[in-house]
Design an enzyme around this catalytic site. Structure first.
Site, mmCIF file in Angstrom:
data_model
loop_
_atom_site.group_PDB
_atom_site.id
_atom_site.type_symbol
_atom_site.label_atom_id
_atom_site.label_comp_id
_atom_site.label_asym_id
_atom_site.label_seq_id
_atom_site.Cartn_x
_atom_site.Cartn_y
_atom_site.Cartn_z
ATOM 1 C CE LYS A 298 -0.495 -2.278 -3.577
ATOM 2 N NZ LYS A 298 -1.945 -3.192 -3.523
ATOM 3 C CE1 TYR B 264 -1.070 -2.440 -9.149
ATOM 4 C CE2 TYR B 264 -0.594 -0.406 -8.275
ATOM 5 C CZ TYR B 264 -0.749 -1.867 -7.386
ATOM 6 O OH TYR B 264 0.428 -2.489 -6.872
ATOM 7 C CG PHE C 277 -9.546 -1.713 -9.153
ATOM 8 C CD1 PHE C 277 -8.885 -1.218 -8.799
ATOM 9 C CD2 PHE C 277 -10.412 -2.157 -9.496
ATOM 10 C CE1 PHE C 277 -7.548 -2.459 -9.753
ATOM 11 C CE2 PHE C 277 -10.417 -3.821 -10.341
ATOM 12 C CZ PHE C 277 -8.145 -3.533 -9.874
ATOM 13 C CB THR D 15 -6.368 -9.358 -4.287
ATOM 14 O OG1 THR D 15 -5.343 -10.169 -5.343
ATOM 15 C CG2 THR D 15 -5.876 -7.794 -4.177
ATOM 16 N NE ARG E 84 -1.925 -8.693 -1.114
ATOM 17 C CZ ARG E 84 -1.490 -8.569 -2.039
ATOM 18 N NH1 ARG E 84 -2.202 -9.531 -2.461
ATOM 19 N NH2 ARG E 84 -1.551 -7.148 -3.062
ATOM 20 C CG ASN F 299 -3.924 -5.109 -1.179
ATOM 21 O OD1 ASN F 299 -3.080 -4.057 -1.753
ATOM 22 N ND2 ASN F 299 -4.011 -5.229 -2.713
ATOM 23 C CG HIS G 54 2.976 -4.924 -6.535
ATOM 24 N ND1 HIS G 54 2.129 -4.863 -7.104
ATOM 25 C CD2 HIS G 54 3.900 -5.301 -7.325
ATOM 26 C CE1 HIS G 54 2.367 -5.548 -8.074
ATOM 27 N NE2 HIS G 54 3.544 -4.917 -8.428
#
Ligand code: IDP
Ligand code: MG
Length: 160
Positions: free
Chosen positions: A13, A53, A61, A95, A106, A116, A119
């Site tokens: 990300k 998503y 969120f 997560t 993470r 975070n 994915h």
């Protein structure tokens, strides 16, 4: 793809790219034995983020998540291996960084409940859908890493 193998989509990300963690995160997957079969830097569009998503649409969120994913380039990657989907998610950890075990990506690199780092697809159906969102068939390369016979026992009908 060889019998018994599976592919998963992993995204590094915007926070991972901005924090110059591409190499260190990809190394985790390489050293585990997963093979990189597709890889590129992508500026995700609003439409692509929303499609990826869509299952989270309406959650509180969702809008911040779309904004986050489109805020800066990401690295998209398809990984291949036996049980690649579950294995990649184990390496990623829970997560949010604060909840993730040390030793996971993470858990080692993140602390936020929003940023975070990574994915990973969560099922074979999702993996197929998500790989298709980021890669055309010609961008996914079928090749045999030369160490494969030492990563798995390939002497039987299925890799073990
Ligand atoms: P996953 O990435 O571990 O599969 P999901 O529940 O599928 O987690 O959520 C997708 C993404 O949405 C997460 O990676 C995270 O970026 C974001 N997200 C999920 N839940 C929350 C939340 O409660 N607050 C903020 N962001 C969230
Ligand atoms: Mg998910």
């Amino acid at each position: 793809m060889q019998t018994g193998f599976e592919r998963t989509l992993v995204l590094l990300k915007p926070d991972a790219v901005q924090r110059r963690l591409i190499g260190r995160i990809l190394q985790r997957f390489e050293q585990k034995g997963l093979a990189i079969v597709a890889l590129k830097l992508v500026q995700v569009t609003d439409a692509l983020a929303r499609e990826q998503y869509a299952v989270h649409e309406g959650k509180e969120f969702y809008e911040p998540l779309v904004k986050f994913l489109t805020s800066s380039p990401i690295v998209a990657c398809a990984l291949e291996g036996v049980e690649a989907i579950a294995t990649a998610r184990k390496l990623m950890g829970a997560t949010f960084g604060r909840d993730a075990q040390p030793g996971t990506i993470r858990g080692d690199f993140g602390i936020s409940k929003r940023y975070n780092l990574i994915h990973g697809s969560d099922s074979p159906e999702t993996a197929e859908f998500e790989i298709g969102l980021y890669f055309s068939p010609s961008e996914i390369l079928d090749y045999r890493p030369s160490d494969l016979p030492w990563v798995y026992d390939l002497n039987g009908p299925e890799p073990v």
